[in-house]
Write an enzyme that holds these catalytic residues in place. Sequence first.
Site, PDB file in Angstrom:
ATOM      1  N   THR A  81       0.794  -0.769  -0.062  1.00 32.14           N
ATOM      2  CA  THR A  81       0.461   0.244  -0.443  1.00 32.14           C
ATOM      3  C   THR A  81       0.856   1.158  -0.055  1.00 32.14           C
ATOM      4  O   THR A  81       1.334   1.849   0.606  1.00 32.14           O
ATOM      5  CB  THR A  81      -0.521   0.030   1.628  1.00 32.14           C
ATOM      6  OG1 THR A  81      -1.605  -1.239   1.169  1.00 32.14           O
ATOM      7  CG2 THR A  81      -1.669   1.350   0.754  1.00 32.14           C
ATOM      8  N   LYS A 156      -8.125   1.564  -2.844  1.00 28.51           N
ATOM      9  CA  LYS A 156      -7.889   1.098  -1.237  1.00 28.51           C
ATOM     10  C   LYS A 156      -6.818   1.925  -0.082  1.00 28.51           C
ATOM     11  O   LYS A 156      -7.873   1.959   0.996  1.00 28.51           O
ATOM     12  CB  LYS A 156      -5.715   0.412  -1.860  1.00 28.51           C
ATOM     13  CG  LYS A 156      -4.829  -0.427   0.219  1.00 28.51           C
ATOM     14  CD  LYS A 156      -6.011  -1.372   0.398  1.00 28.51           C
ATOM     15  CE  LYS A 156      -5.302  -1.267   2.254  1.00 28.51           C
ATOM     16  NZ  LYS A 156      -5.136  -2.394   3.051  1.00 28.51           N
ATOM     17  N   LYS A 224      -0.041   4.991   7.912  1.00 25.19           N
ATOM     18  CA  LYS A 224       0.648   5.743   6.757  1.00 25.19           C
ATOM     19  C   LYS A 224      -0.603   5.711   5.832  1.00 25.19           C
ATOM     20  O   LYS A 224       0.025   6.655   5.280  1.00 25.19           O
ATOM     21  CB  LYS A 224       1.953   4.823   6.076  1.00 25.19           C
ATOM     22  CG  LYS A 224       1.990   4.674   5.307  1.00 25.19           C
ATOM     23  CD  LYS A 224       3.041   2.987   4.821  1.00 25.19           C
ATOM     24  CE  LYS A 224       1.822   1.710   4.586  1.00 25.19           C
ATOM     25  NZ  LYS A 224       1.277   0.910   3.996  1.00 25.19           N
TER      26      LYS A 224
HETATM   27  N1  LIG Z   1       0.011  -5.945   7.059  1.00 24.61           N
HETATM   28  C1  LIG Z   1      -1.400  -6.383   6.577  1.00 24.61           C
HETATM   29  O1  LIG Z   1      -1.792  -6.808   7.544  1.00 24.61           O
HETATM   30  C2  LIG Z   1      -1.760  -5.448   5.519  1.00 24.61           C
HETATM   31  C3  LIG Z   1      -2.497  -5.877   4.714  1.00 24.61           C
HETATM   32  C4  LIG Z   1      -3.404  -5.396   3.948  1.00 24.61           C
HETATM   33  C5  LIG Z   1      -2.059  -4.154   3.502  1.00 24.61           C
HETATM   34  N2  LIG Z   1      -1.188  -4.223   3.741  1.00 24.61           N
HETATM   35  C6  LIG Z   1      -0.342  -3.822   3.006  1.00 24.61           C
HETATM   36  O2  LIG Z   1       1.147  -4.178   2.208  1.00 24.61           O
HETATM   37  C7  LIG Z   1       2.362  -4.105   3.081  1.00 24.61           C
HETATM   38  C8  LIG Z   1       3.499  -4.991   3.274  1.00 24.61           C
HETATM   39  O3  LIG Z   1       2.431  -5.255   5.299  1.00 24.61           O
HETATM   40  P1  LIG Z   1       3.656  -6.083   6.262  1.00 24.61           P
HETATM   41  O4  LIG Z   1       2.316  -6.258   7.452  1.00 24.61           O
HETATM   42  O5  LIG Z   1       4.506  -7.307   5.521  1.00 24.61           O
HETATM   43  O6  LIG Z   1       4.368  -4.535   6.497  1.00 24.61           O
HETATM   44  P2  LIG Z   1       6.146  -5.184   7.566  1.00 24.61           P
HETATM   45  O7  LIG Z   1       6.206  -5.979   8.424  1.00 24.61           O
HETATM   46  O8  LIG Z   1       6.471  -3.483   7.235  1.00 24.61           O
HETATM   47  O9  LIG Z   1       7.203  -5.732   6.513  1.00 24.61           O
HETATM   48  C9  LIG Z   1       7.441  -5.322   5.314  1.00 24.61           C
HETATM   49  C10 LIG Z   1       8.163  -5.728   4.397  1.00 24.61           C
HETATM   50  O10 LIG Z   1       9.136  -4.677   3.411  1.00 24.61           O
HETATM   51  C11 LIG Z   1      10.460  -5.195   3.825  1.00 24.61           C
HETATM   52  N3  LIG Z   1      11.256  -3.563   3.516  1.00 24.61           N
HETATM   53  C12 LIG Z   1      10.705  -2.608   4.223  1.00 24.61           C
HETATM   54  N4  LIG Z   1      11.551  -1.549   3.929  1.00 24.61           N
HETATM   55  C13 LIG Z   1      12.799  -1.997   3.233  1.00 24.61           C
HETATM   56  C14 LIG Z   1      13.111  -0.896   2.406  1.00 24.61           C
HETATM   57  N5  LIG Z   1      13.667   0.163   2.129  1.00 24.61           N
HETATM   58  N6  LIG Z   1      14.159  -2.236   0.673  1.00 24.61           N
HETATM   59  C15 LIG Z   1      13.418  -3.267   1.033  1.00 24.61           C
HETATM   60  N7  LIG Z   1      12.424  -4.217   2.156  1.00 24.61           N
HETATM   61  C16 LIG Z   1      11.615  -3.278   2.475  1.00 24.61           C
HETATM   62  C17 LIG Z   1      10.865  -5.641   5.267  1.00 24.61           C
HETATM   63  O11 LIG Z   1      12.006  -5.823   5.025  1.00 24.61           O
HETATM   64  P3  LIG Z   1      12.532  -6.604   6.611  1.00 24.61           P
HETATM   65  O12 LIG Z   1      12.152  -8.002   6.845  1.00 24.61           O
HETATM   66  O13 LIG Z   1      13.757  -6.359   6.210  1.00 24.61           O
HETATM   67  O14 LIG Z   1      12.434  -5.429   7.740  1.00 24.61           O
HETATM   68  C18 LIG Z   1       9.998  -6.592   5.149  1.00 24.61           C
HETATM   69  O15 LIG Z   1      10.041  -7.996   3.828  1.00 24.61           O
HETATM   70  C19 LIG Z   1       2.224  -2.634   3.940  1.00 24.61           C
HETATM   71  O16 LIG Z   1       2.140  -1.773   2.362  1.00 24.61           O
HETATM   72  C20 LIG Z   1       1.248  -2.857   4.235  1.00 24.61           C
HETATM   73  O17 LIG Z   1       0.734  -1.194   4.038  1.00 24.61           O
HETATM   74  C21 LIG Z   1      -0.256  -5.050   5.217  1.00 24.61           C
END
Ligand SMILES: NC(=O)c1ccc[n+]([C@@H]2O[C@H](COP(=O)([O-])OP(=O)(O)OC[C@H]3O[C@@H](n4cnc5c(N)ncnc54)[C@H](OP(=O)(O)O)[C@@H]3O)[C@@H](O)[C@H]2O)c1
Length: 281
Positions: A81, A156, A224
């Site tokens: 997102t 979204k 965010k």
């Molecule tokens: N969680 C939910 O329920 C949900 C639902 C709908 C949408 N989303 C969206 O989906 C996305 C991911 O969510 P999430 O919960 O998985 O988030 P998260 O826990 O923050 O994990 C995100 C991933 O991004 C990687 N990352 C962050 N900064 C980076 C960079 N500069 N370079 C390379 N990799 C990087 C992290 O790597 P590291 O492991 O090294 O930190 C991790 O693998 C977000 O945009 C979120 O808004 C999430």
Amino acid sequence: MALNLLKAGHKLTVYNRTGSKAEPLSQAGAQVALTPAAAAKDADFVIIIVTDSAAVEEVVLGRDGILGTVASGVIVIDSSTISPVVSRKMAYHVAGQGASWLDAAVTGSKHGAEKGELTFMVGGDRGVFQRALPILQVLGKKHIYCGPNGLGLSAKLAQNAIQATMLEIFCEGLVLAAKAGVAPQTMLEILQSSLARAGLTDFKAPFIFKGDFTPYFPLKLMHKDLELAMEAGFAQNVPLPTLAAVKEVYSAAKAQGKGDLDYAAVITFLEELAGVKVRSK
Ligand SMILES: NC(=O)c1ccc[n+]([C@@H]2O[C@H](COP(=O)([O-])OP(=O)(O)OC[C@H]3O[C@@H](n4cnc5c(N)ncnc54)[C@H](OP(=O)(O)O)[C@@H]3O)[C@@H](O)[C@H]2O)c1
């Protein structure tokens, strides 16, 4: 999401910035790449899901980004997102390589991802969307085409604006009732017997009443998304007066150090303001 692709028989190469997190996927049969560029090499589809706009720019345009290896005809599916403006910029860059970009934002939280039951909101060329559907169907149960690049994300951001506001006003109402002495369970029963009944509040209430804020969706990520929705409102000349106030309530909870808790922890900030706790006896 990656495990579901493996279970469906796809050959998968994965990259995660913190390499140790890819270990379970390696054990499940995925190849592990050391850079995004290496993960995208020779792929038919590239799927990205990272935290925010800066992270997407890093894995696409960065020194080891996928732009170095993504080949003509490849479809890049970004489920992060992020800003629709940044997403369109990525679409432009991959188009320069002869590849296609879909913004394919998701809803459904961690359990939806694990069960392959996410809902996708997709922006991009409709023909590209049709070609990507067999992959998206492994990951989700509902796939909604929204229009050209960026519109999946626009949808979204609107969805999360609604969801965050619904939860925040639910919490305000619970605090108001609790301060007067109405039991939280009684308040929920009343709502469930009225037109204000909602799947969101039915789902969140038991966790709120127990004070269990284990993150299904962390507050910092909801914050965010509210920032992104406000930015979209500014760019499109759409006033969002209620969302502006709601966003600041999430900002306050985040400033208190609650960003890693579920976004329902927003109630704890409201409880502190009112000097009352909404908990089941
Ligand atoms: N969680 C939910 O329920 C949900 C639902 C709908 C949408 N989303 C969206 O989906 C996305 C991911 O969510 P999430 O919960 O998985 O988030 P998260 O826990 O923050 O994990 C995100 C991933 O991004 C990687 N990352 C962050 N900064 C980076 C960079 N500069 N370079 C390379 N990799 C990087 C992290 O790597 P590291 O492991 O090294 O930190 C991790 O693998 C977000 O945009 C979120 O808004 C999430």
